[in-house]
Design a protein around this motif. Structure first.
Motif, PDB file in Angstrom:
ATOM      1  N   PRO A 174     -49.989  12.021 -29.674  1.00  0.00           N
ATOM      2  CA  PRO A 174     -48.902  11.158 -29.194  1.00  0.00           C
ATOM      3  C   PRO A 174     -49.263   9.682 -29.348  1.00  0.00           C
ATOM      4  CG  PRO A 174     -49.496  12.819 -27.548  1.00  0.00           C
ATOM      5  CD  PRO A 174     -50.568  12.837 -28.592  1.00  0.00           C
ATOM      6  N   PRO A 175     -48.317   8.835 -29.747  1.00  0.00           N
ATOM      7  CA  PRO A 175     -48.580   7.396 -29.796  1.00  0.00           C
ATOM      8  C   PRO A 175     -49.017   6.891 -28.423  1.00  0.00           C
ATOM      9  CG  PRO A 175     -46.520   7.930 -30.904  1.00  0.00           C
ATOM     10  CD  PRO A 175     -46.954   9.174 -30.207  1.00  0.00           C
ATOM     11  N   HIS A 176     -49.970   5.981 -28.412  1.00  0.00           N
ATOM     12  CA  HIS A 176     -50.570   5.516 -27.164  1.00  0.00           C
ATOM     13  C   HIS A 176     -49.545   4.909 -26.214  1.00  0.00           C
ATOM     14  CE1 HIS A 176     -53.640   4.086 -24.442  1.00  0.00           C
ATOM     15  NE2 HIS A 176     -53.201   2.846 -24.546  1.00  0.00           N
ATOM     16  N   HIS A 177     -48.593   4.160 -26.755  1.00  0.00           N
ATOM     17  CA  HIS A 177     -47.606   3.474 -25.913  1.00  0.00           C
ATOM     18  C   HIS A 177     -46.245   4.170 -25.918  1.00  0.00           C
ATOM     19  CE1 HIS A 177     -50.370  -0.140 -26.487  1.00  0.00           C
ATOM     20  NE2 HIS A 177     -50.343   0.074 -25.192  1.00  0.00           N
ATOM     21  N   LEU A 178     -46.241   5.481 -26.122  1.00  0.00           N
ATOM     22  CA  LEU A 178     -44.967   6.206 -26.150  1.00  0.00           C
ATOM     23  C   LEU A 178     -44.233   6.095 -24.818  1.00  0.00           C
ATOM     24  CD1 LEU A 178     -42.912   8.076 -27.434  1.00  0.00           C
ATOM     25  CD2 LEU A 178     -44.377  10.026 -26.845  1.00  0.00           C
ATOM     26  N   SER A 179     -44.943   6.209 -23.717  1.00  0.00           N
ATOM     27  CA  SER A 179     -44.279   6.121 -22.409  1.00  0.00           C
ATOM     28  C   SER A 179     -43.662   4.741 -22.199  1.00  0.00           C
ATOM     29  CB  SER A 179     -45.269   6.439 -21.287  1.00  0.00           C
ATOM     30  OG  SER A 179     -46.329   5.494 -21.264  1.00  0.00           O
ATOM     31  N   HIS A 180     -44.329   3.701 -22.699  1.00  0.00           N
ATOM     32  CA  HIS A 180     -43.773   2.349 -22.584  1.00  0.00           C
ATOM     33  C   HIS A 180     -42.485   2.218 -23.396  1.00  0.00           C
ATOM     34  CE1 HIS A 180     -48.100   1.863 -21.677  1.00  0.00           C
ATOM     35  NE2 HIS A 180     -47.682   0.944 -20.828  1.00  0.00           N
ATOM     36  N   LEU A 181     -42.478   2.799 -24.584  1.00  0.00           N
ATOM     37  CA  LEU A 181     -41.270   2.728 -25.404  1.00  0.00           C
ATOM     38  C   LEU A 181     -40.112   3.429 -24.712  1.00  0.00           C
ATOM     39  CD1 LEU A 181     -39.688   2.044 -27.936  1.00  0.00           C
ATOM     40  CD2 LEU A 181     -40.622   4.103 -29.018  1.00  0.00           C
ATOM     41  N   LEU A 182     -40.358   4.594 -24.141  1.00  0.00           N
ATOM     42  CA  LEU A 182     -39.298   5.310 -23.441  1.00  0.00           C
ATOM     43  C   LEU A 182     -38.751   4.480 -22.281  1.00  0.00           C
ATOM     44  CD1 LEU A 182     -40.971   8.805 -23.518  1.00  0.00           C
ATOM     45  CD2 LEU A 182     -38.739   8.280 -24.517  1.00  0.00           C
ATOM     46  N   THR A 183     -39.658   3.822 -21.555  1.00  0.00           N
ATOM     47  CA  THR A 183     -39.228   2.981 -20.445  1.00  0.00           C
ATOM     48  C   THR A 183     -38.379   1.817 -20.935  1.00  0.00           C
ATOM     49  OG1 THR A 183     -41.301   3.524 -19.320  1.00  0.00           O
ATOM     50  CG2 THR A 183     -40.033   1.691 -18.441  1.00  0.00           C
ATOM     51  N   ILE A 184     -38.790   1.206 -22.037  1.00  0.00           N
ATOM     52  CA  ILE A 184     -38.033   0.084 -22.605  1.00  0.00           C
ATOM     53  C   ILE A 184     -36.655   0.546 -23.063  1.00  0.00           C
ATOM     54  CG2 ILE A 184     -37.938  -1.493 -24.572  1.00  0.00           C
ATOM     55  CD1 ILE A 184     -41.008  -1.736 -24.308  1.00  0.00           C
ATOM     56  N   LEU A 185     -36.601   1.686 -23.739  1.00  0.00           N
ATOM     57  CA  LEU A 185     -35.314   2.196 -24.205  1.00  0.00           C
ATOM     58  C   LEU A 185     -34.376   2.470 -23.038  1.00  0.00           C
ATOM     59  CD1 LEU A 185     -36.588   4.650 -26.984  1.00  0.00           C
ATOM     60  CD2 LEU A 185     -35.441   2.448 -27.335  1.00  0.00           C
ATOM     61  N   LYS A 186     -34.909   3.037 -21.969  1.00  0.00           N
ATOM     62  CA  LYS A 186     -34.082   3.289 -20.780  1.00  0.00           C
ATOM     63  C   LYS A 186     -33.611   1.976 -20.161  1.00  0.00           C
ATOM     64  CE  LYS A 186     -33.939   5.904 -16.447  1.00  0.00           C
ATOM     65  NZ  LYS A 186     -32.681   6.583 -16.829  1.00  0.00           N
ATOM     66  N   THR A 187     -34.508   1.000 -20.118  1.00  0.00           N
ATOM     67  CA  THR A 187     -34.157  -0.291 -19.543  1.00  0.00           C
ATOM     68  C   THR A 187     -33.081  -0.994 -20.373  1.00  0.00           C
ATOM     69  OG1 THR A 187     -36.419  -0.493 -18.712  1.00  0.00           O
ATOM     70  CG2 THR A 187     -35.117  -2.495 -18.755  1.00  0.00           C
ATOM     71  N   ARG A 188     -33.061  -0.736 -21.675  1.00  0.00           N
ATOM     72  CA  ARG A 188     -32.019  -1.327 -22.526  1.00  0.00           C
ATOM     73  C   ARG A 188     -30.667  -0.637 -22.359  1.00  0.00           C
ATOM     74  NH1 ARG A 188     -33.594  -2.669 -28.609  1.00  0.00           N
ATOM     75  NH2 ARG A 188     -33.367  -0.418 -28.829  1.00  0.00           N
ATOM     76  N   GLY A 189     -30.631   0.440 -21.581  1.00  0.00           N
ATOM     77  CA  GLY A 189     -29.367   1.124 -21.337  1.00  0.00           C
ATOM     78  C   GLY A 189     -29.191   2.402 -22.126  1.00  0.00           C
ATOM     79  N   GLU A 190     -30.237   2.853 -22.806  1.00  0.00           N
ATOM     80  CA  GLU A 190     -30.137   4.096 -23.560  1.00  0.00           C
ATOM     81  C   GLU A 190     -30.467   5.285 -22.663  1.00  0.00           C
ATOM     82  OE1 GLU A 190     -31.906   4.037 -27.445  1.00  0.00           O
ATOM     83  OE2 GLU A 190     -31.644   1.871 -27.651  1.00  0.00           O
ATOM     84  N   SER A 191     -29.941   6.432 -23.014  1.00  0.00           N
ATOM     85  CA  SER A 191     -30.196   7.654 -22.259  1.00  0.00           C
ATOM     86  C   SER A 191     -31.389   8.384 -22.877  1.00  0.00           C
ATOM     87  CB  SER A 191     -28.966   8.577 -22.303  1.00  0.00           C
ATOM     88  OG  SER A 191     -27.847   7.935 -21.749  1.00  0.00           O
TER      89      SER A 191
END
Length: 356
Positions: A64-81
Motif C-alpha cells: 500500500p502507498p505510505h500516504h494512502l490514508s492521507h489521500l482518502l482523508t483529503i478526498l473526503k474533505t474535498r467532498g468526495e464519497s
C-alpha cells in the motif's frame, strides 16, 4: 497488421509506451466549518482507510502507498464519497476504487499486473473505456492537491485540506512555498516543483497553438511521448498524433496513432475508434487481436518459440484491449483471471475476480 514491441506491465505486445490525460476541472467542494477537520481524519483513518490498506495488501497483493490514508482523508474533505475498494463492478478490473465525486467520476489506484517492483501505483480516474492518469503516485497527487489549494486566495482556500493532510503536509509540501517561489503561473510551478502531469502538458500545447507558436507546440508534444515520463500509458502518443494532425503532418500523425495502439488501449484516454481513425485502420487490429486469443493463435505463438506463460500473459492483455473498446469489462473477467492463473500469478487472478 501485427503489433510489435515487447511486453509492458501486464501482458501483450506493446511498443515503447508512454502515458495520458486531458484537462479537466477539479471538484473542490467543502465541508461547513462546523464539521471538525479532526473528526474527518479520525473517521476516515480509523475505518475506511483501513479497508483500503488491507485490500491493497491482502487482495491486490502489493504494497500500500505510505500516504494512502492521507489521500482518502483529503478526498473526503474535498467532498468526495469514499467507496469500497471492492466496488469494481463495471470498472476496468485493474482499478482499486477510492472515491467518487459529485459528477460520478471514480478516483482509483491502478494495479499493474506485472509492474516492476519499484514502480508505485498510479492514481487514475476511471472511465468506461479505461483510465485517465491523474498522478504517477499517491504522494505526487497529494502534493499537487496541496499546491493547488495553497495557490487559491484566502476566501476560496479550504484550510481543512491542510488539516486533512496531517503529517504528509510536512513531508510533501510546506504551506506558503508557492507564494514564496515568486512563480506566478501555477502550471509552471507544478511542472518544476511537483512533477509532470499529462493534463498540464496538454494545456501547455494548447496555449502554444493559441499563441500561434506551432514549433513550441510540436516540441512539447514530442516531449510528452518520452518513455521515461509515463511508462505504460498510450495517451501521450494519442495527443501527439492530434498535434501532428493539426499542423498538417498527416503521415507522422498516422504513425504516432499506430504507435499509441501498441500500448494498452485502456490507456488511450479516448475511444479506440478515435485513434484508429487517425491511424487509418478500420477493424483489422481488432480482428488481429481476436485471432490471437483463439486456441489456434496461442498454438501458433508457442510454435514460434514463445514461452507458454508469456502467451497467456499476452492473451490477458489482448482481452483487456478488447474489453476497453466497448467498456464490457465484466464479460472478459473469467478468462483474464484464468490467464494470470496459468501464468503463475494467482494473486493477480484473485484480484481480477474480486467484487464486493
Amino acid at each position: 497488421m501485427k503489433l510489435g514491441g515487447g511486453v509492458v506491465y501486464g501482458g501483450g505486445p506493446r511498443g515503447n509506451v508512454v502515458p495520458l490525460l486531458l484537462s479537466r476541472g477539479k471538484a473542490s467542494l467543502r465541508f461547513s466549518r462546523s464539521y471538525s477537520p479532526s473528526a474527518v481524519i479520525a473517521t476516515v483513518n480509523a475505518d475506511l482507510s483501513q479497508d483500503h490498506v488491507s485490500f491493497v495488501k491482502d487482495v491486490a497483493a502489493t504494497q500500500p502507498p505510505h500516504h494512502l490514508s492521507h489521500l482518502l482523508t483529503i478526498l473526503k474533505t474535498r467532498g468526495e464519497s469514499i467507496i469500497s475498494p471492492g466496488a469494481k463492478q463495471g470498472l476496468i478490473p485493474l482499478a482499486i476504487p477510492l472515491s467518487k465525486n459529485t459528477s460520478g467520476a471514480v478516483t482509483a489506484l491502478l494495479r499493474w499486473p506485472t509492474a516492476p517492483p519499484e514502480m508505485e501505483m498510479p492514481v487514475v480516474e476511471v472511465n468506461k473505456h479505461g483510465v485517465w492518469l491523474l498522478a504517477k503516485s499517491v504522494d505526487q497527487f497529494i502534493h499537487r492537491i496541496l499546491v493547488e489549494e495553497d495557490a487559491k486566495n484566502s476566501q476560496e482556500r479550504n484550510e481543512d485540506i491542510f488539516y486533512a493532510s496531517a503529517d504528509a503536509l510536512e513531508k510533501l509540501y510546506r504551506k506558503g512555498d508557492f507564494a514564496e517561489s515568486k512563480i506566478s503561473n501555477l502550471d509552471i510551478y507544478l511542472l518544476k516543483k511537483v512533477g509532470i502531469f499529462p493534463d498540464i502538458i496538454e494545456r501547455k500545447v494548447i496555449r502554444h497553438f493559441e499563441e500561434g507558436d506551432h514549433v513550441s507546440a510540436l516540441v512539447t508534444g514530442e516531449f510528452y511521448t518520452k518513455k521515461e515520463h509515463f511508462p505504460g500509458f498510450a495517451r501521450p502518443f494519442v495527443f501527439n498524433a492530434e498535434v501532428l494532425l493539426r499542423v498538417g503532418r498527416n503521415v507522422e500523425a498516422k504513425d504516432a496513432a499506430r504507435g499509441a495502439l501498441k500500448s494498452p488501449w485502456w490507456t488511450l484516454g479516448c475511444k479506440y475508434e478515435d485513434v484508429a481513425n487517425i491511424a487509418q485502420w478500420e477493424d483489422e487490429q481488432i480482428e488481429y487481436i481476436k485471432e490471437k486469443v483463439t486456441e489456434e493463435g496461442r498454438q501458433e505463438d508457442i510454435k514460434k518459440g514463445k514461452e507458454p506463460a508469456q502467451v497467456v500473459l499476452d492473451e490477458a492483455a489482448f482481452l483487456l484491449d478488447l474489453a476497453s473498446v466497448e467498456g464490457t469489462w465484466d464479460e472478459y473477467l473469467d478468462r483474464i483471471a484464468e490467464c494470470y492463473e496459468e501464468a503463475g500469478l494467482k494473486d493477480v487472478a484473485k484480484f481480477i475476480l474480486y467484487r464486493d
